[in-house]
Design a protein around this motif. Structure first.
Motif, mmCIF file in Angstrom:
data_model
loop_
_atom_site.group_PDB
_atom_site.id
_atom_site.type_symbol
_atom_site.label_atom_id
_atom_site.label_comp_id
_atom_site.label_asym_id
_atom_site.label_seq_id
_atom_site.Cartn_x
_atom_site.Cartn_y
_atom_site.Cartn_z
ATOM 1 N N THR A 68 -1.564 6.390 2.641
ATOM 2 C CA THR A 68 -0.372 5.590 2.359
ATOM 3 C C THR A 68 -0.526 4.201 2.964
ATOM 4 O O THR A 68 -1.341 3.981 3.854
ATOM 5 C CB THR A 68 0.896 6.256 2.932
ATOM 6 O OG1 THR A 68 0.724 6.451 4.337
ATOM 7 C CG2 THR A 68 1.159 7.599 2.249
ATOM 8 N N SER A 69 0.284 3.274 2.466
ATOM 9 C CA SER A 69 0.287 1.901 2.943
ATOM 10 C C SER A 69 1.677 1.562 3.470
ATOM 11 O O SER A 69 2.677 2.096 2.991
ATOM 12 C CB SER A 69 -0.063 0.953 1.794
ATOM 13 O OG SER A 69 0.228 -0.382 2.140
ATOM 14 N N ASP A 70 1.715 0.641 4.434
ATOM 15 C CA ASP A 70 3.009 0.221 4.971
ATOM 16 C C ASP A 70 3.482 -1.119 4.415
ATOM 17 O O ASP A 70 4.440 -1.694 4.918
ATOM 18 C CB ASP A 70 2.964 0.175 6.510
ATOM 19 C CG ASP A 70 1.979 -0.844 7.047
ATOM 20 O OD1 ASP A 70 1.235 -1.473 6.254
ATOM 21 O OD2 ASP A 70 1.940 -1.019 8.277
ATOM 22 N N THR A 71 2.806 -1.613 3.369
ATOM 23 C CA THR A 71 3.204 -2.886 2.781
ATOM 24 C C THR A 71 2.966 -2.873 1.268
ATOM 25 O O THR A 71 2.094 -2.148 0.778
ATOM 26 C CB THR A 71 2.464 -4.062 3.450
ATOM 27 O OG1 THR A 71 2.945 -5.290 2.931
ATOM 28 C CG2 THR A 71 0.969 -3.965 3.256
ATOM 29 N N PHE A 72 3.716 -3.676 0.551
ATOM 30 C CA PHE A 72 3.679 -3.644 -0.911
ATOM 31 C C PHE A 72 2.397 -4.228 -1.509
ATOM 32 O O PHE A 72 2.038 -3.908 -2.638
ATOM 33 C CB PHE A 72 4.891 -4.399 -1.494
ATOM 34 C CG PHE A 72 4.835 -5.889 -1.281
ATOM 35 C CD1 PHE A 72 4.283 -6.717 -2.243
ATOM 36 C CD2 PHE A 72 5.308 -6.454 -0.109
ATOM 37 C CE1 PHE A 72 4.216 -8.088 -2.040
ATOM 38 C CE2 PHE A 72 5.256 -7.816 0.103
ATOM 39 C CZ PHE A 72 4.697 -8.634 -0.864
ATOM 40 N N LEU A 104 -1.696 -15.599 6.850
ATOM 41 C CA LEU A 104 -2.344 -14.354 7.250
ATOM 42 C C LEU A 104 -1.343 -13.205 7.166
ATOM 43 O O LEU A 104 -0.232 -13.303 7.676
ATOM 44 C CB LEU A 104 -2.862 -14.500 8.687
ATOM 45 C CG LEU A 104 -3.914 -13.523 9.157
ATOM 46 C CD1 LEU A 104 -5.186 -13.659 8.334
ATOM 47 C CD2 LEU A 104 -4.231 -13.780 10.622
ATOM 48 N N TYR A 105 -1.738 -12.110 6.526
ATOM 49 C CA TYR A 105 -0.903 -10.919 6.390
ATOM 50 C C TYR A 105 -1.614 -9.746 7.062
ATOM 51 O O TYR A 105 -2.838 -9.664 7.037
ATOM 52 C CB TYR A 105 -0.671 -10.570 4.914
ATOM 53 C CG TYR A 105 0.127 -11.601 4.161
ATOM 54 C CD1 TYR A 105 1.495 -11.471 3.989
ATOM 55 C CD2 TYR A 105 -0.502 -12.717 3.611
ATOM 56 C CE1 TYR A 105 2.224 -12.415 3.287
ATOM 57 C CE2 TYR A 105 0.214 -13.671 2.908
ATOM 58 C CZ TYR A 105 1.581 -13.516 2.755
ATOM 59 O OH TYR A 105 2.292 -14.465 2.069
ATOM 60 N N THR A 106 -0.836 -8.829 7.616
ATOM 61 C CA THR A 106 -1.422 -7.616 8.190
ATOM 62 C C THR A 106 -0.700 -6.394 7.623
ATOM 63 O O THR A 106 0.495 -6.433 7.343
ATOM 64 C CB THR A 106 -1.328 -7.587 9.733
ATOM 65 O OG1 THR A 106 0.034 -7.711 10.122
ATOM 66 C CG2 THR A 106 -2.136 -8.709 10.349
ATOM 67 N N GLY A 107 -1.464 -5.348 7.457
ATOM 68 C CA GLY A 107 -0.921 -4.089 6.968
ATOM 69 C C GLY A 107 -1.783 -2.950 7.482
ATOM 70 O O GLY A 107 -2.761 -3.166 8.214
ATOM 71 N N PRO A 120 -2.240 11.360 12.407
ATOM 72 C CA PRO A 120 -2.849 10.525 11.370
ATOM 73 C C PRO A 120 -3.895 9.578 11.967
ATOM 74 O O PRO A 120 -3.946 9.391 13.183
ATOM 75 C CB PRO A 120 -1.652 9.728 10.848
ATOM 76 C CG PRO A 120 -0.792 9.529 12.057
ATOM 77 C CD PRO A 120 -0.948 10.810 12.859
ATOM 78 N N GLN A 121 -4.702 8.997 11.084
ATOM 79 C CA GLN A 121 -5.650 7.949 11.457
ATOM 80 C C GLN A 121 -5.276 6.701 10.676
ATOM 81 O O GLN A 121 -4.857 6.789 9.519
ATOM 82 C CB GLN A 121 -7.094 8.358 11.149
ATOM 83 C CG GLN A 121 -7.583 9.505 12.012
ATOM 84 C CD GLN A 121 -7.708 9.090 13.464
ATOM 85 O OE1 GLN A 121 -8.477 8.204 13.813
ATOM 86 N NE2 GLN A 121 -6.934 9.728 14.336
ATOM 87 N N VAL A 122 -5.420 5.531 11.314
ATOM 88 C CA VAL A 122 -4.944 4.274 10.723
ATOM 89 C C VAL A 122 -6.090 3.278 10.591
ATOM 90 O O VAL A 122 -6.898 3.126 11.513
ATOM 91 C CB VAL A 122 -3.804 3.673 11.575
ATOM 92 C CG1 VAL A 122 -3.347 2.336 11.008
ATOM 93 C CG2 VAL A 122 -2.636 4.650 11.663
ATOM 94 N N VAL A 123 -6.139 2.610 9.431
ATOM 95 C CA VAL A 123 -7.081 1.519 9.189
ATOM 96 C C VAL A 123 -6.270 0.224 9.132
ATOM 97 O O VAL A 123 -5.500 0.021 8.193
ATOM 98 C CB VAL A 123 -7.846 1.702 7.860
ATOM 99 C CG1 VAL A 123 -8.778 0.524 7.602
ATOM 100 C CG2 VAL A 123 -8.598 3.015 7.844
#
Length: 135
Positions: A68-72, A104-107, A120-123
């Motif tokens: 899953t992603s936390d940004t659109f 600059l954007y981060t997600g 969970p593991q996060v990238v």
């Protein structure tokens, strides 16, 4: 950890029945990711080439996972999978800079797997949107 026990019934020196009993419910999958972060760079109002993340199962149980992603603006093209122990699967990761202003954007992409010992593991993902090139 997977456990097993050998059971043997013996009568008068003869083996009547022998088997191994395993408890696969105790087997645990382990999420392994490569790379551990992604950086995208591209002009505003454009698409940016996809990159890949490899999900591997470093444990001894089956890994059933979702991404899953936390940004659109960030997504995994295929957002789930199932891996036997020792197997890997590449997933294309896509960003969409259309409509984003230069900055600059981060997600984050999150790989979750019920029953995995390290879920969970996060990238972390960085997207640098640059000013568009004038025509």
């Amino acid at each position: 950890m997977k456990s097993s026990a050998a059971v043997r019934l013996v009568a008068c020196g003869l083996t009547l029945w022998a088997c191994t009993i395993s408890n696969p419910a105790e087997a645990s999958a382990t999420i392994s990711l490569s790379p551990t972060n992604l950086i995208f760079v591209g002009p505003a109002f454009s698409t940016v080439p996809d990159q890949t993340v490899t999900v591997s199962n470093a444990g001894d149980g089956v890994l059933n996972y979702t991404i899953t992603s936390d940004t659109f603006w960030l997504s995994a093209v295929t957002a789930s999978g199932s891996l036997d122990p020792g197997y890997s699967q590449q997933h294309s990761v896509r960003v969409n800079a259309v409509g984003l202003t230069p900055r600059l954007y981060t997600g984050h992409l999150t790989v979750s797997a019920p029953g995995a010992g390290n879920t969970p593991q996060v990238v972390p993902v960085t997207l640098k949107v640059e000013s568009p090139t004038p025509f």
